[in-house]
Structures are given as structure tokens and as C-alpha cells.
Design a protein around this motif. Structure first.
Motif, mmCIF file in Angstrom:
data_model
loop_
_atom_site.group_PDB
_atom_site.id
_atom_site.type_symbol
_atom_site.label_atom_id
_atom_site.label_comp_id
_atom_site.label_asym_id
_atom_site.label_seq_id
_atom_site.Cartn_x
_atom_site.Cartn_y
_atom_site.Cartn_z
ATOM 1 N N ILE A 101 22.302 29.610 45.016
ATOM 2 C CA ILE A 101 22.141 30.676 46.002
ATOM 3 C C ILE A 101 23.314 30.664 46.982
ATOM 4 C CG2 ILE A 101 20.606 31.698 47.729
ATOM 5 C CD1 ILE A 101 19.335 31.432 44.931
ATOM 6 N N VAL A 102 23.873 31.840 47.262
ATOM 7 C CA VAL A 102 24.875 31.980 48.321
ATOM 8 C C VAL A 102 24.409 33.084 49.260
ATOM 9 C CG1 VAL A 102 27.269 32.512 48.914
ATOM 10 C CG2 VAL A 102 26.760 31.244 46.809
ATOM 11 N N ALA A 112 30.702 42.049 46.824
ATOM 12 C CA ALA A 112 32.163 41.918 46.892
ATOM 13 C C ALA A 112 32.608 40.522 46.467
ATOM 14 C CB ALA A 112 32.647 42.232 48.296
ATOM 15 N N ASN A 113 31.897 39.493 46.919
ATOM 16 C CA ASN A 113 32.224 38.125 46.517
ATOM 17 C C ASN A 113 32.213 37.997 44.997
ATOM 18 O OD1 ASN A 113 32.500 37.079 49.111
ATOM 19 N ND2 ASN A 113 30.415 36.278 49.201
ATOM 20 N N ALA A 114 31.150 38.496 44.374
ATOM 21 C CA ALA A 114 30.984 38.353 42.927
ATOM 22 C C ALA A 114 32.073 39.109 42.176
ATOM 23 C CB ALA A 114 29.601 38.832 42.501
ATOM 24 N N VAL A 115 32.359 40.338 42.608
ATOM 25 C CA VAL A 115 33.392 41.135 41.936
ATOM 26 C C VAL A 115 34.749 40.458 42.063
ATOM 27 C CG1 VAL A 115 34.642 43.329 41.959
ATOM 28 C CG2 VAL A 115 32.154 43.314 42.168
ATOM 29 N N MET A 116 35.071 39.993 43.254
ATOM 30 C CA MET A 116 36.365 39.341 43.465
ATOM 31 C C MET A 116 36.502 38.057 42.649
ATOM 32 S SD MET A 116 38.183 41.176 45.503
ATOM 33 C CE MET A 116 38.015 42.508 46.693
ATOM 34 N N LEU A 141 39.403 47.329 44.865
ATOM 35 C CA LEU A 141 40.001 46.272 45.686
ATOM 36 C C LEU A 141 40.332 45.048 44.842
ATOM 37 C CD1 LEU A 141 37.933 46.367 49.001
ATOM 38 C CD2 LEU A 141 40.378 46.798 48.756
ATOM 39 N N ALA A 142 39.505 44.780 43.823
ATOM 40 C CA ALA A 142 39.739 43.650 42.921
ATOM 41 C C ALA A 142 40.757 43.995 41.838
ATOM 42 C CB ALA A 142 38.427 43.220 42.279
ATOM 43 N N GLU A 143 41.299 45.226 41.905
ATOM 44 C CA GLU A 143 42.278 45.728 40.936
ATOM 45 C C GLU A 143 41.686 45.882 39.540
ATOM 46 O OE1 GLU A 143 46.494 44.450 41.501
ATOM 47 O OE2 GLU A 143 45.564 42.926 42.801
ATOM 48 N N GLY A 144 40.369 46.047 39.500
ATOM 49 C CA GLY A 144 39.714 46.365 38.248
ATOM 50 C C GLY A 144 39.714 47.866 38.012
ATOM 51 N N ILE A 145 39.224 48.259 36.843
ATOM 52 C CA ILE A 145 39.163 49.677 36.476
ATOM 53 C C ILE A 145 37.701 50.088 36.407
ATOM 54 C CG2 ILE A 145 39.717 51.407 34.726
ATOM 55 C CD1 ILE A 145 42.003 49.531 33.833
ATOM 56 N N ASP A 267 31.033 30.896 47.031
ATOM 57 C CA ASP A 267 31.093 30.044 48.218
ATOM 58 C C ASP A 267 32.552 29.860 48.640
ATOM 59 O OD1 ASP A 267 31.139 27.860 50.005
ATOM 60 O OD2 ASP A 267 29.423 26.909 49.054
ATOM 61 N N LYS A 268 33.405 29.570 47.681
ATOM 62 C CA LYS A 268 34.836 29.380 47.943
ATOM 63 C C LYS A 268 35.472 30.656 48.498
ATOM 64 C CE LYS A 268 39.051 28.072 45.400
ATOM 65 N NZ LYS A 268 39.558 27.711 44.042
ATOM 66 N N MET A 269 35.155 31.792 47.880
ATOM 67 C CA MET A 269 35.688 33.075 48.338
ATOM 68 C C MET A 269 35.253 33.362 49.769
ATOM 69 S SD MET A 269 37.352 35.955 47.785
ATOM 70 C CE MET A 269 37.615 35.921 46.005
ATOM 71 N N GLN A 270 33.963 33.194 50.036
ATOM 72 C CA GLN A 270 33.423 33.507 51.356
ATOM 73 C C GLN A 270 33.988 32.578 52.423
ATOM 74 O OE1 GLN A 270 29.316 34.975 51.579
ATOM 75 N NE2 GLN A 270 28.889 33.338 53.030
ATOM 76 N N SER A 271 34.304 31.340 52.037
ATOM 77 C CA SER A 271 34.820 30.375 53.015
ATOM 78 C C SER A 271 36.144 30.828 53.618
ATOM 79 C CB SER A 271 35.001 29.008 52.349
ATOM 80 O OG SER A 271 36.128 29.002 51.469
ATOM 81 N N GLN A 272 36.870 31.667 52.893
ATOM 82 C CA GLN A 272 38.156 32.131 53.380
ATOM 83 C C GLN A 272 38.097 33.505 54.037
ATOM 84 O OE1 GLN A 272 40.516 30.241 53.693
ATOM 85 N NE2 GLN A 272 40.379 28.631 52.149
#
Length: 404
Positions: A101-102, A112-116, A141-145, A267-272
């Protein structure tokens, strides 16, 4: 709205190409009219009109008195993560540990965290359409299509399994959908979700974000989760939160449940970006989960009554093509019959023109369907009192009758 009036080269391409949320933009326009003394009925925002239940407020007050005023763990307090895991087992029969869980500052951040964390430049993301306004922009934003898979009104806007299968390519990395759906209120059955799961089982490179933020606002019966199918559970990211079911929009608490690999990455993404969610709001969320679902059930009964009220009133406008939403608090009718019509200086070419006409002539704020991937529609929120809804439908009927 895009930032097209900036000095060339000052802002990044990323922000210049990003669209502003149209729900927020329409609410802003409505507030501007209200500031001028105009009586605007705002049906544009996806926000419960109920107060947060008192027992949740009391939990927040107790947290302040108990000194919970310091930084929180990035992924959330252990007590809240355990309470969410308990909730997922109790309500959804999903087995997750706190480490899966996050907790984030709203479900939007969880998405957004998950997509990134999953999408690389050039990856295709299948988005069931109509879709919530931020899905496509987050993918960009994640440069996806972003690739829309479009459901038809004749099927309550629900995408079929065949459509999903036809849309998957070797470049597909992710599928995103909501159920109950914003903006349509459609709800996928267990059988429909299983059909999707069987198709996705054949494509191990594809993950799924299942947005379940409207879980408790369901008029059709039991809610079902894609993660309930064990053979694809590790590829499902279940997103939920407290804004809708507990009327906690301003508290900004959402969460995701996923495999430990994905949870650790988020967790890592959100920490920044933001670190941990507000301590007081997290303690309020613990109180919400421990307090049961009685308040959510009460609100859902009210929403169902309001849905039926709005549908009955819309029947008096035969040019509007409707259906019966099975959840959430929106209806997303087809209004294309009004395109090409006009009145005085107003020329209606699309749903944006129509929504602006209704804002200025009827003083009712709605949201153009363009924002949700369906330019022929307009979104009505029925998260408002019976009196406001009745008056809004009366004003809309009067204004639309002017168009010819």
C-alpha cells in the motif's frame, strides 16, 4: 487551456503542451460569475455536497491533540496502511499487506505515481473512453502515447472485451479505466471484468490501473475489482481514496495497492515529489475506515434519488440522449442534436460552445465532453440538492429552447 501566450523558449515543452483540467477551469469561470453577483448553479465539479462525517473530523481533532504534527512516512502511517489492507480484504476480498500500500495526496497522485513508474517514452497506454480528464494528460507527462478505446452510449459507454483485444499491440504497456466511471457512471460487472482479465492474461507486458475511487457510490449492487482475478493480480494497480465515499475531498488522501515491486517504485517516486501525506488527514482516514460504511451508504441513497430526479427532468428535453448511470454522481448525455444551432450571438458548434452558452445564459456550470474524450457530450454532476438540481434543469430547458 494551453499556455500558448508565453515567451518562446521560457517554459518547457512539457508544460506548454499540457492541458488544464476542464473541470477546474469551468469551476473557475463559475466562481468569476458568482463574484459578479450572478446566481450560478455549479454542476461542474466532482465533489460531494455533504460534509465530512463528524466521527472523521473528531479523529482529526484527536490527532492534533495527540501531537501528530510531524513528517510522515512517505508511503503512509503503518496504522493507515494496515487499515487499508483490512478494508481491501473486508470489502473486496483482496489480500494485500501494508507493504503493498502507498498512501498519496489524493488518488490523482496515486495514478500519476503508477504511470510514471511504468510508462517509458513511446509506450502505448489504452484508456477506456469516456475517461476522467487527467488520465490522458498524465500519460503525456510520462511521454507515453494515450490510445482511446471508446465505449458507446448504447452500451452505457462501456468498452467491450473485443474492443480491448483489438486495441492491444506489441507497444501496449498499460490499460487504464474507472469503475464506477467518471464521467459516465457506468459500472463493469464481474463477468465483464473477467473477460478483460482473460484477454490481458495473454499479454504479460501489460499492466492495469483500476481506478475505484467511486466504489461506494454504486447503484447496481456489489462492486467488483480487477485484482480479484488471481491470474493477473500482480499486474493490477488498484487505486482508491476517501474523497467520494467519505466526502473528504479537501483532506486529499488516496492510495494504491499493487505488487511490492510497483509499490516500492511508487514510494520512491513520491519521495522525490511530495513525500508523505498530511499527518492529520491520514489519522482522519484511519477514523473513516474504522467507522464503517454507514455514512457512505446514506450518501449513496441520496445520489440515487438525485439521479432519478435528473433523468426524469431530462426526459422533458427530447433532443438530449440519455442512459441510466449505475454509479458515481454524474450523467453524461449526448447533446449533439444542438450542434449547428444558434441564438443571438451564440453559435453552437460543439459541446464547449454549448457548455459556455448554458453557463452564460442559464447560469448553470457544466463540463464539455471534450475533456473526457467525448466531444458530443456534456457532464452533469448531480452531487447537489434536489432544489438546485430542479432549478438547474428548468434553466437548462429554457435556454436550450432558444436555440434554433
Amino acid at each position: 487551456m494551453q499556455l500558448t501566450e508565453t515567451v518562446s523558449g521560457v517554459l518547457s515543452d512539457r508544460i506548454v503542451s499540457l492541458s488544464e483540467s476542464q473541470t477546474i477551469a469551468m469551476a473557475k469561470k463559475a466562481r468569476e460569475l458568482v463574484a459578479k453577483g450572478i446566481d450560478v448553479i455549479n454542476l461542474s465539479f466532482g465533489e460531494p455536497d455533504f460534509q465530512t462525517p463528524q466521527y472523521i473530523k473528531d479523529a482529526a481533532k484527536q490527532a492534533i491533540d495527540d501531537g501528530f504534527t510531524f513528517y510522515t512516512p512517505v508511503a503512509g502511517y503503518p496504522e493507515l496502511r494496515q487499515a487499508i489492507a483490512d478494508k481491501l480484504k473486508r470489502d473486496n476480498n483482496l489480500d494485500y499487506k501494508p507493504e503493498n500500500i502507498v498512501v498519496s495526496t489524493g488518488a490523482k497522485q496515486a495514478i500519476a505515481n503508477a504511470v510514471m513508474c511504468l510508462v517509458n517514452p513511446g509506450d502505448e497506454v489504452l484508456i477506456f473512453s469516456p475517461y476522467w480528464v487527467s488520465y490522458e494528460e498524465i500519460v503525456k507527462l510520462a511521454e507515453g502515447i494515450p490510445v482511446q478505446v471508446v465505449g458507446k452510449i448504447e452500451n452505457n459507454y462501456k468498452v467491450t472485451a473485443q474492443q480491448l483485444e483489438d486495441a492491444i499491440t506489441s507497444n501496449t504497456k498499460l490499460v487504464m479505466y474507472s469503475s464506477p466511471c467518471n464521467p459516465t457512471g457506468s459500472v463493469f460487472t464481474k463477468e465483464e471484468l473477467e473477460a478483460f482479465a482473460r484477454i490481458l492474461e495473454k499479454h504479460p507486458q501489460v499492466h492495469i490501473i483500476a481506478d475505484e475511487i467511486y466504489e461506494y457510490i454504486n447503484f447496481s449492487g456489489k462492486h467488483h475489482s480487477m485484482a480479484g482475478f488471481d491470474f493477473i493480480k500482480d499486474r493490477v494497480i488498484t487505486v482508491n481514496g476517501f474523497s467520494k465515499g467519505y466526502a473528504m475531498t479537501g483532506w486529499r488522501v488516496g492510495y494504491l495497492a499493487a505488487s511490492k515491486e510497483i509499490a516500492d517504485a511508487c514510494d520512491k517516486m513520491q519521495s522525490q515529489i511530495t513525500s508523505g501525506t498530511c499527518s492529520i488527514a491520514q489519522k482522519a482516514a484511519v477514523g473513516a475506515l474504522k467507522g464503517g460504511k454507514e455514512s457512505a451508504e446514506m450518501m449513496t441513497e441520496a445520489y440515487k434519488r438525485r439521479r432519478d430526479l435528473v433523468l426524469d427532468l431530462l426526459k422533458e428535453i427530447p433532443e438530449i440522449k440519455t442512459y441510466v448511470p449505475e454509479g458515481a454522481f454524474y450523467i453524461f448525455p449526448d447533446v449533439s442534436a444542438f450542434f449547428g444551432k444558434s441564438w443571438e450571438d451564440y453559435q453552437i458548434n460543439d459541446s464547449m460552445d454549448l457548455s459556455m452558452f448554458l453557463l452564460n445564459d442559464a447560469n448553470v456550470a457544466l463540463v464539455s465532453g471534450d475533456a473526457f474524450g467525448a466531444s458530443q457530450c456534456i457532464r452533469f454532476s448531480f452531487a447537489a440538492s434536489d432544489e438546485k438540481l430542479t432549478e438547474a434543469m428548468k434553466r437548462i430547458k429554457t435556454s436550450l429552447a432558444k436555440l434554433a
